[in-house]
Scaffold this active site. Structure first.
Site, PDB file in Angstrom:
ATOM      1  N   CYS A   1       2.379  60.258  25.598  1.00 42.87           N
ATOM      2  CA  CYS A   1       1.451  61.572  25.908  1.00 42.87           C
ATOM      3  C   CYS A   1       2.498  62.695  26.002  1.00 42.87           C
ATOM      4  O   CYS A   1       2.077  63.740  25.198  1.00 42.87           O
ATOM      5  CB  CYS A   1       0.649  61.176  27.218  1.00 42.87           C
ATOM      6  SG  CYS A   1      -0.463  59.807  27.071  1.00 42.87           S
TER       7      CYS A   1
ATOM      8  N   LYS B   1       9.096  54.045  30.410  1.00 42.91           N
ATOM      9  CA  LYS B   1       9.116  53.967  31.976  1.00 42.91           C
ATOM     10  C   LYS B   1       8.919  52.719  32.522  1.00 42.91           C
ATOM     11  O   LYS B   1       8.558  51.827  31.845  1.00 42.91           O
ATOM     12  CB  LYS B   1       8.145  54.932  32.446  1.00 42.91           C
ATOM     13  CG  LYS B   1       6.879  54.675  32.133  1.00 42.91           C
ATOM     14  CD  LYS B   1       5.901  55.578  33.138  1.00 42.91           C
ATOM     15  CE  LYS B   1       4.494  55.409  33.029  1.00 42.91           C
ATOM     16  NZ  LYS B   1       3.649  56.281  33.792  1.00 42.91           N
TER      17      LYS B   1
HETATM   18  N1  NAD Z   1      -1.534  56.170  27.444  1.00 44.18           N
HETATM   19  C1  NAD Z   1      -1.631  57.006  28.305  1.00 44.18           C
HETATM   20  O1  NAD Z   1      -1.016  56.699  29.456  1.00 44.18           O
HETATM   21  C2  NAD Z   1      -2.724  57.890  28.175  1.00 44.18           C
HETATM   22  C3  NAD Z   1      -3.322  58.824  29.511  1.00 44.18           C
HETATM   23  C4  NAD Z   1      -4.181  59.514  29.318  1.00 44.18           C
HETATM   24  C5  NAD Z   1      -4.680  59.985  28.112  1.00 44.18           C
HETATM   25  N2  NAD Z   1      -4.292  59.368  27.025  1.00 44.18           N
HETATM   26  C6  NAD Z   1      -5.128  59.608  25.798  1.00 44.18           C
HETATM   27  O2  NAD Z   1      -5.937  58.753  25.381  1.00 44.18           O
HETATM   28  C7  NAD Z   1      -6.127  58.415  24.011  1.00 44.18           C
HETATM   29  C8  NAD Z   1      -5.748  56.798  23.843  1.00 44.18           C
HETATM   30  O3  NAD Z   1      -4.492  56.844  24.167  1.00 44.18           O
HETATM   31  P1  NAD Z   1      -4.102  55.118  24.184  1.00 44.18           P
HETATM   32  O4  NAD Z   1      -2.610  55.370  24.879  1.00 44.18           O
HETATM   33  O5  NAD Z   1      -5.110  54.367  24.908  1.00 44.18           O
HETATM   34  O6  NAD Z   1      -3.972  54.815  22.614  1.00 44.18           O
HETATM   35  P2  NAD Z   1      -3.943  53.256  22.143  1.00 44.18           P
HETATM   36  O7  NAD Z   1      -3.002  53.321  20.941  1.00 44.18           O
HETATM   37  O8  NAD Z   1      -3.216  52.468  23.096  1.00 44.18           O
HETATM   38  O9  NAD Z   1      -5.333  52.807  21.752  1.00 44.18           O
HETATM   39  C9  NAD Z   1      -5.862  53.198  20.897  1.00 44.18           C
HETATM   40  C10 NAD Z   1      -7.080  52.149  20.303  1.00 44.18           C
HETATM   41  O10 NAD Z   1      -8.068  52.893  19.464  1.00 44.18           O
HETATM   42  C11 NAD Z   1      -8.361  51.842  18.425  1.00 44.18           C
HETATM   43  N3  NAD Z   1      -8.781  52.482  17.379  1.00 44.18           N
HETATM   44  C12 NAD Z   1      -8.432  53.300  16.490  1.00 44.18           C
HETATM   45  N4  NAD Z   1      -9.399  53.613  15.556  1.00 44.18           N
HETATM   46  C13 NAD Z   1     -10.619  53.360  16.041  1.00 44.18           C
HETATM   47  C14 NAD Z   1     -11.874  53.150  15.260  1.00 44.18           C
HETATM   48  N5  NAD Z   1     -11.948  53.964  14.312  1.00 44.18           N
HETATM   49  N6  NAD Z   1     -12.747  52.374  15.843  1.00 44.18           N
HETATM   50  C15 NAD Z   1     -12.413  51.423  17.087  1.00 44.18           C
HETATM   51  N7  NAD Z   1     -10.977  51.344  17.582  1.00 44.18           N
HETATM   52  C16 NAD Z   1     -10.335  52.301  17.022  1.00 44.18           C
HETATM   53  C17 NAD Z   1      -6.945  51.438  18.167  1.00 44.18           C
HETATM   54  O11 NAD Z   1      -6.963  50.014  17.439  1.00 44.18           O
HETATM   55  C18 NAD Z   1      -5.994  51.308  19.485  1.00 44.18           C
HETATM   56  O12 NAD Z   1      -6.427  49.880  19.938  1.00 44.18           O
HETATM   57  C19 NAD Z   1      -5.190  59.397  23.383  1.00 44.18           C
HETATM   58  O13 NAD Z   1      -5.689  60.548  23.010  1.00 44.18           O
HETATM   59  C20 NAD Z   1      -4.092  59.780  24.369  1.00 44.18           C
HETATM   60  O14 NAD Z   1      -3.394  60.756  24.394  1.00 44.18           O
HETATM   61  C21 NAD Z   1      -3.480  58.357  26.951  1.00 44.18           C
END
Ligand code: NAD
Length: 432
Positions: free
Chosen positions: A261, A321
């Site tokens: 992030c 982390k």
């Molecule tokens: N990881 C964190 O701590 C965190 C915290 C707050 C916000 N976010 C935000 O949340 C969002 C997701 O982050 P994350 O860490 O969960 O990502 P991630 O990569 O762990 O998960 C994303 C998932 O989406 C799936 N995906 C992608 N395209 C798809 C589609 N067309 N149809 C169905 N599934 C699909 C992927 O296969 C994957 O499993 C990002 O925008 C991130 O910035 C993340």
């Protein structure tokens, strides 16, 4: 309520499990069939404390299901969360291809009124883009809501169940009411639901992450000045943090911020400001300081050893982390690549991130089964992630295993006087 969450990664899976835990019927959707098969078997593809038990419990109660069939998931749900990745694009902006393709697919599947909730971190204007995409594909009524997620990996369940605040950007009263109802159980203990326009909601998430990254880079610079002038950053930090206007969190110096992030959100915020002809100068410095900070342990090692060629370096901590297996933008990655480039041999250990690390480094790094076995014959230990299990080690055992008892502590987890009295040469961040 009937909910679909599209994207079953760190955010989607935690949100889905927590929403099911509060009695909703949730279908988690992902395009990755291997991930969905694993989830259907009750196994989770990531390490996040408490998540596996919560997923299993709600799966048994049939409140939580998993599928790759997006259309079916959408049709059976009223509220549809988009929680797919928004990685950094080539020009530094957030790449919206996953968000917009999901919006298109879900629009094609719609069979009635839906609330489409954007939980991914997206630049200002994305709600409007999603609205346009959906409108082109369906005649069914819908509302688009911005609901950025503030959870922290490693404490994600707690953060989702007991949030500091819930931000809802919505321009349609029907959607606002549904969101208030959905979040009521999570905000009963007083955390506010903050209702606002979509643009402000989208900006909140970037501003919060940019602020946290700024605090980290600021404190890293203070630590670097402490080293230059012979002050102790621990003393300085405590005194600064005692000011209630400042507070104590996110003021720990270290080897730089990482994760999925902060680096990408800092970049994206600079980029969308620039698109509006605004030069976000502080964030440029925040990023620049962070890049330098990631090399700081190597600079200290070179000062100590002269050359690192042939030195055997044990690395404790690979995840960006503690309490996660996530290595996206982890400071351990450039550190280890840097050590290898200087001719050092790296023996690494992490309680959870070893499998992920093996995919990154392959045979370039030797992976140890335990923290202590990584130390065998080591010329030095570098501490990169502050896992609890590294905090109170058996120093006698460490000394016996290491060829030379030298510690480079990138997280300031030890007391300098204590470890030096035990015979170690000890380098830390911003402390004499
Ligand atoms: N990881 C964190 O701590 C965190 C915290 C707050 C916000 N976010 C935000 O949340 C969002 C997701 O982050 P994350 O860490 O969960 O990502 P991630 O990569 O762990 O998960 C994303 C998932 O989406 C799936 N995906 C992608 N395209 C798809 C589609 N067309 N149809 C169905 N599934 C699909 C992927 O296969 C994957 O499993 C990002 O925008 C991130 O910035 C993340």
């Amino acid at each position: 309520m009937k909910i679909a969450v599209i994207g079953s990664g760190y955010v989607g899976l935690v949100a889905g499990a927590c929403l099911a835990e509060n009695g909703n019927d949730v279908v988690c959707i992902d395009k990755d069939p291997a991930k969905i098969r694993m989830l259907q078997r009750g196994k989770i593809p990531i390490y996040e404390p408490g998540l596996e038990e919560m997923v299993r419990r709600n799966k048994i109660e049939k409140r939580l299901t998993f599928t790759t069939a997006l259309a079916r998931g959408v049709q059976q749900s009223q509220i549809i969360f988009i929680a797919v990745g928004t990685p950094t694009g080539e020009d530094g902006s957030a790449d919206l291809q996953h968000v917009l393709s999901v919006a298109r697919d879900l629009a094609k599947a719609m069979n009635g009124y839906k609330v489409i909730v954007n939980k991914s971190t997206v630049p200002v204007g994305t709600a409007a883009k999603v609205r346009d995409v959906v409108r082109r594909e369906t005649t069914h009524p819908f509302s688009v809501v911005s609901n950025p997620e503030f959870l922290k990996q490693g404490a994600a369940i707690d953060d989702f169940m007991k949030p500091d605040r819930v931000v809802v950007g919505a321009e349609d009263p029907r959607a606002t009411e549904l969101m208030k109802e959905l979040y009521a159980p999570f905000t009963r203990t007083g955390a506010p639901i903050m209702l606002m326009d979509c643009a402000s909601a989208e900006l909140c998430k970037y501003a919060a992450n940019a602020m946290l990254a700024t605090r980290i880079s600021f404190m890293n610079e203070v630590a670097n000045v402490c080293e230059a002038v012979g002050a102790n950053v621990d003393q300085v930090r405590h005194a600064v943090a005692a000011d209630r206007r400042i507070g104590a969190s996110f003021l720990f110096p270290g080897v730089g911020y990482g994760g999925s992030c902060f680096p990408k959100d800092v970049k994206a915020m600079m980029r969308f400001a620039e698109e509006q002809k605004y030069d976000f100068q502080i964030l440029k410095a925040v990023e620049h300081v962070n890049e330098g900070q990631k090399r700081r342990l190597i600079v200290k090692m070179e000062k100590h050893f002269g050359t690192l060629k042939g030195k055997r370096i044990a690395v404790w901590g690979l995840a960006f982390k503690p309490r996660t297996d996530d290595m996206r933008e982890a400071p351990a990655v450039p550190l280890i690549h840097g050590l290898i480039a200087e001719g050092a041999v790296v023996h690494a250990y992490d309680p959870e991130a070893m499998q992920v690390a093996q995919k990154i480094f392959g045979s370039k790094v030797q992976f140890a089964d335990t923290s202590y076995s990584a130390l065998t014959g080591a010329d030095a230990l570098a501490i990169v992630t502050e896992w609890n299990e590294f905090r109170e080690p058996d120093y006698g055992r460490m000394r016996k295993l290491m060829r030379s008892p030298v510690i480079f502590d990138g997280r300031n987890i030890y007391n300098p006087q204590q470890v030096r009295a035990l015979g170690f040469t000890y380098w830390s961040m911003g402390r004499p």
